[in-house]
Scaffold this motif. Structure first.
Motif, mmCIF file in Angstrom:
data_model
loop_
_atom_site.group_PDB
_atom_site.id
_atom_site.type_symbol
_atom_site.label_atom_id
_atom_site.label_comp_id
_atom_site.label_asym_id
_atom_site.label_seq_id
_atom_site.Cartn_x
_atom_site.Cartn_y
_atom_site.Cartn_z
ATOM 1 N N SER A 57 0.806 -1.224 0.000
ATOM 2 C CA SER A 57 0.000 0.000 0.000
ATOM 3 C C SER A 57 0.841 1.277 0.000
ATOM 4 C CB SER A 57 -0.965 0.013 1.197
ATOM 5 O OG SER A 57 -0.246 0.001 2.423
ATOM 6 N N GLU A 58 2.091 1.190 0.434
ATOM 7 C CA GLU A 58 2.958 2.358 0.452
ATOM 8 C C GLU A 58 4.177 2.186 -0.448
ATOM 9 O OE1 GLU A 58 3.294 4.502 4.322
ATOM 10 O OE2 GLU A 58 2.492 2.601 5.118
ATOM 11 N N GLU A 59 4.079 1.277 -1.400
ATOM 12 C CA GLU A 59 5.212 1.022 -2.296
ATOM 13 C C GLU A 59 5.657 2.282 -3.032
ATOM 14 O OE1 GLU A 59 6.541 -1.822 -6.044
ATOM 15 O OE2 GLU A 59 4.527 -2.029 -5.215
ATOM 16 N N ARG A 60 4.720 3.073 -3.474
ATOM 17 C CA ARG A 60 5.079 4.308 -4.196
ATOM 18 C C ARG A 60 5.800 5.313 -3.312
ATOM 19 N NH1 ARG A 60 1.972 5.322 -9.361
ATOM 20 N NH2 ARG A 60 1.050 3.294 -9.779
ATOM 21 N N LYS A 61 5.670 5.145 -2.003
ATOM 22 C CA LYS A 61 6.388 5.996 -1.051
ATOM 23 C C LYS A 61 7.724 5.374 -0.656
ATOM 24 C CE LYS A 61 2.145 7.771 1.027
ATOM 25 N NZ LYS A 61 1.344 7.814 2.271
ATOM 26 N N GLY A 62 8.033 4.202 -1.239
ATOM 27 C CA GLY A 62 9.310 3.553 -0.953
ATOM 28 C C GLY A 62 9.263 2.527 0.158
ATOM 29 N N LEU A 63 8.072 2.114 0.579
ATOM 30 C CA LEU A 63 7.958 1.125 1.643
ATOM 31 C C LEU A 63 7.152 -0.075 1.150
ATOM 32 C CD1 LEU A 63 8.559 0.345 4.549
ATOM 33 C CD2 LEU A 63 6.514 1.612 5.235
ATOM 34 N N TYR A 64 7.785 -1.218 1.125
ATOM 35 C CA TYR A 64 7.182 -2.475 0.666
ATOM 36 C C TYR A 64 7.338 -3.475 1.805
ATOM 37 C CZ TYR A 64 6.286 -6.241 -2.768
ATOM 38 O OH TYR A 64 5.771 -7.294 -3.484
ATOM 39 N N ARG A 65 6.229 -3.879 2.395
ATOM 40 C CA ARG A 65 6.280 -4.741 3.579
ATOM 41 C C ARG A 65 5.965 -6.189 3.219
ATOM 42 N NH1 ARG A 65 3.360 -0.161 5.586
ATOM 43 N NH2 ARG A 65 4.524 0.917 7.209
ATOM 44 N N LEU A 66 6.812 -7.087 3.727
ATOM 45 C CA LEU A 66 6.564 -8.513 3.594
ATOM 46 C C LEU A 66 6.583 -9.136 4.981
ATOM 47 C CD1 LEU A 66 8.855 -9.377 0.545
ATOM 48 C CD2 LEU A 66 6.378 -9.028 0.555
ATOM 49 N N GLU A 67 5.515 -9.842 5.312
ATOM 50 C CA GLU A 67 5.463 -10.604 6.549
ATOM 51 C C GLU A 67 5.581 -12.070 6.165
ATOM 52 O OE1 GLU A 67 2.396 -11.233 10.239
ATOM 53 O OE2 GLU A 67 1.617 -11.469 8.199
ATOM 54 N N VAL A 68 6.523 -12.773 6.781
ATOM 55 C CA VAL A 68 6.743 -14.183 6.484
ATOM 56 C C VAL A 68 6.345 -14.998 7.707
ATOM 57 C CG1 VAL A 68 8.429 -15.919 5.803
ATOM 58 C CG2 VAL A 68 8.652 -13.570 4.954
ATOM 59 N N VAL A 69 5.436 -15.948 7.510
ATOM 60 C CA VAL A 69 4.988 -16.836 8.576
ATOM 61 C C VAL A 69 5.465 -18.244 8.212
ATOM 62 C CG1 VAL A 69 3.002 -17.732 9.856
ATOM 63 C CG2 VAL A 69 2.957 -15.384 8.953
ATOM 64 N N MET A 70 6.260 -18.835 9.109
ATOM 65 C CA MET A 70 6.865 -20.136 8.821
ATOM 66 C C MET A 70 6.379 -21.188 9.821
ATOM 67 S SD MET A 70 10.779 -18.969 7.968
ATOM 68 C CE MET A 70 11.157 -20.495 7.098
ATOM 69 N N SER A 71 6.160 -22.408 9.321
ATOM 70 C CA SER A 71 5.850 -23.566 10.159
ATOM 71 C C SER A 71 6.902 -24.624 9.872
ATOM 72 C CB SER A 71 4.466 -24.135 9.842
ATOM 73 O OG SER A 71 3.469 -23.186 10.133
ATOM 74 N N PHE A 72 7.455 -25.197 10.937
ATOM 75 C CA PHE A 72 8.489 -26.221 10.811
ATOM 76 C C PHE A 72 7.895 -27.554 11.261
ATOM 77 C CE2 PHE A 72 10.655 -22.158 11.751
ATOM 78 C CZ PHE A 72 11.318 -22.015 10.540
ATOM 79 N N HIS A 73 7.524 -28.381 10.316
ATOM 80 C CA HIS A 73 6.846 -29.641 10.606
ATOM 81 C C HIS A 73 7.842 -30.687 11.108
ATOM 82 C CE1 HIS A 73 3.572 -27.663 8.572
ATOM 83 N NE2 HIS A 73 4.332 -27.510 7.502
ATOM 84 N N GLY A 74 7.473 -31.320 12.219
ATOM 85 C CA GLY A 74 8.320 -32.355 12.808
ATOM 86 C C GLY A 74 9.255 -31.833 13.883
#
Length: 138
Positions: free
Chosen positions: A83-100
């Motif tokens: 939503s703010e990429e044009r202002k220079g801010l690109y947010r990525l949230e990474v959610v990880m699950s480690f099975h076992g």
């Protein structure tokens, strides 16, 4: 190490591109219909985001294998806020699950190690220089 990726516009499509990469000839990129494309393939942002998720998963798997931990697999969800990429801010949230992996310390360590994946480092620490030029017509 230098590597080339060839991107070619596909005939009879609006913005769809065919990507050739070391023998993988079934990769495509398109633009969503909301932006005038056909939505027939992931868009460039999707490939950017998925490269982070895949790299984090692979890095965690490599570490667990080296440590001989009982990791059976990794699930990753990458959530984008552009939503703010044009202002220079690109947010990525990474959610990880480690099975076992039941040990909380091992899970925490795998998450920590995932931050060291090459794509995470490239996105957050590197200076990327892009040079664009027009090829000479043959």
């Amino acid at each position: 190490m230098k590597k080339s990726i060839a991107v070619t516009s596909e005939r009879n499509h609006i913005f769809r591109q065919r990507v050739e990469l070391d023998g993988f000839d079934e990769l495509y990129v398109d633009v969503p219909q909301a932006y005038g494309g056909e939505g027939s393939a992931p868009d460039p942002h999707d490939y950017f985001d998925l490269s982070l998720g895949a790299c984090k998963a692979i890095t965690a798997q490599m570490y667990a294998r080296r440590k001989q931990w009982p990791l059976e697999g990794v699930s990753v969800t990458v959530n984008r806020d552009d939503s703010e990429e044009r202002k220079g801010l690109y947010r990525l949230e990474v959610v990880m699950s480690f099975h076992g992996i039941d040990d909380p310390e091992q899970r925490d360590r795998l998450e920590e190690i995932s931050h060291k994946c090459p794509i995470h480092q490239l996105m957050t620490s590197a200076t990327v220089e892009v040079t664009t030029r027009t090829a000479a017509e043959a």
